[in-house]
Design a protein around this motif. Structure first.
Motif, mmCIF file in Angstrom:
data_model
loop_
_atom_site.group_PDB
_atom_site.id
_atom_site.type_symbol
_atom_site.label_atom_id
_atom_site.label_comp_id
_atom_site.label_asym_id
_atom_site.label_seq_id
_atom_site.Cartn_x
_atom_site.Cartn_y
_atom_site.Cartn_z
ATOM 1 N N TYR A 59 9.999 -3.685 6.784
ATOM 2 C CA TYR A 59 8.859 -4.065 5.953
ATOM 3 C C TYR A 59 9.089 -5.438 5.337
ATOM 4 O O TYR A 59 10.221 -5.805 5.025
ATOM 5 C CB TYR A 59 8.626 -3.035 4.842
ATOM 6 N N ASP A 60 8.008 -6.200 5.164
ATOM 7 C CA ASP A 60 8.101 -7.537 4.577
ATOM 8 C C ASP A 60 6.886 -7.784 3.682
ATOM 9 O O ASP A 60 5.779 -7.980 4.173
ATOM 10 C CB ASP A 60 8.165 -8.592 5.677
ATOM 11 N N HIS A 61 7.115 -7.753 2.375
ATOM 12 C CA HIS A 61 6.020 -7.885 1.412
ATOM 13 C C HIS A 61 5.318 -9.233 1.474
ATOM 14 O O HIS A 61 4.198 -9.361 1.007
ATOM 15 C CB HIS A 61 6.491 -7.610 -0.020
ATOM 16 N N SER A 62 5.936 -10.216 2.095
ATOM 17 C CA SER A 62 5.298 -11.537 2.165
ATOM 18 C C SER A 62 4.284 -11.625 3.309
ATOM 19 O O SER A 62 3.517 -12.575 3.378
ATOM 20 C CB SER A 62 6.348 -12.643 2.298
ATOM 21 N N GLU B 93 1.532 -3.409 2.162
ATOM 22 C CA GLU B 93 2.049 -2.149 2.714
ATOM 23 C C GLU B 93 3.427 -1.807 2.144
ATOM 24 O O GLU B 93 3.681 -0.675 1.736
ATOM 25 C CB GLU B 93 2.110 -2.233 4.241
ATOM 26 N N MET B 94 4.327 -2.797 2.085
ATOM 27 C CA MET B 94 5.664 -2.544 1.560
ATOM 28 C C MET B 94 5.594 -2.169 0.086
ATOM 29 O O MET B 94 6.274 -1.238 -0.355
ATOM 30 C CB MET B 94 6.560 -3.771 1.747
ATOM 31 N N ASN B 95 4.780 -2.871 -0.666
ATOM 32 C CA ASN B 95 4.660 -2.599 -2.097
ATOM 33 C C ASN B 95 4.157 -1.171 -2.338
ATOM 34 O O ASN B 95 4.680 -0.458 -3.200
ATOM 35 C CB ASN B 95 3.731 -3.616 -2.756
ATOM 36 N N ARG B 96 3.156 -0.743 -1.580
ATOM 37 C CA ARG B 96 2.632 0.621 -1.734
ATOM 38 C C ARG B 96 3.710 1.657 -1.411
ATOM 39 O O ARG B 96 3.868 2.647 -2.138
ATOM 40 C CB ARG B 96 1.401 0.823 -0.855
#
Length: 142
Positions: free
Chosen positions: A119-122, A127-130
């Motif tokens: 996962y990559d929040h950038s 999606e990663m944050n959720r």
């Protein structure tokens, strides 16, 4: 194999506690890998890693290093990679965010493990944050 190592001396850490936390977290993250290493380091070490691998100056809180394994290594049990945490940076962030050092470290371990899962929040439209927020609730990390 899950391994936790402390390579810094400024803050006393309970490696056994963090070993158990990583094992508990391991059960809820989306991976089939057999192991991971979590390393606690100083700001100095983290600055060097950040410079070498990200070509950025200064320290950061957490870095994740996924492992590419050959067939022989996979036969021994696949490793997801390494999560490296600057305990000094974690302490500063904990103070800024009104958290304990343990709360901040727990968040950083989870964050680093999720990165190792791909996962990559950038780049992923939240999606990663959720996922991270959902897993924080499940693990009791606030």
């Amino acid at each position: 194999m899950i391994e936790v190592v402390n390579r810094q001396r400024k803050f006393p850490l309970d490696n056994e506690r963090w070993q158990k936390f990583v094992e508990k977290t391991w059960k809820v993250i989306p991976t089939k890998a057999a192991g991971v290493t979590v390393a606690f380091v100083s700001d100095r070490a983290m600055r060097e890693l950040n410079r070498l691998w990200r070509h950025k100056q200064g320290t950061t809180d957490v870095l994740s290093f996924p492992v590419e394994q050959d067939e022989f290594e996979k036969a021994e049990g696949s490793s997801l990679g390494d999560v490296v945490i600057s305990v000094e940076q974690a302490a500063r962030q904990a103070k800024e965010n009104g958290l304990t050092l343990d709360q901040e470290i727990a968040q950083l371990i989870l964050h680093g493990l999720i990165h190792l899962c791909g996962y990559d929040h950038s780049t992923d439209d939240g999606e990663m944050n959720r996922l991270e927020l959902r897993l924080r609730r499940r693990l009791g990390i606030f």
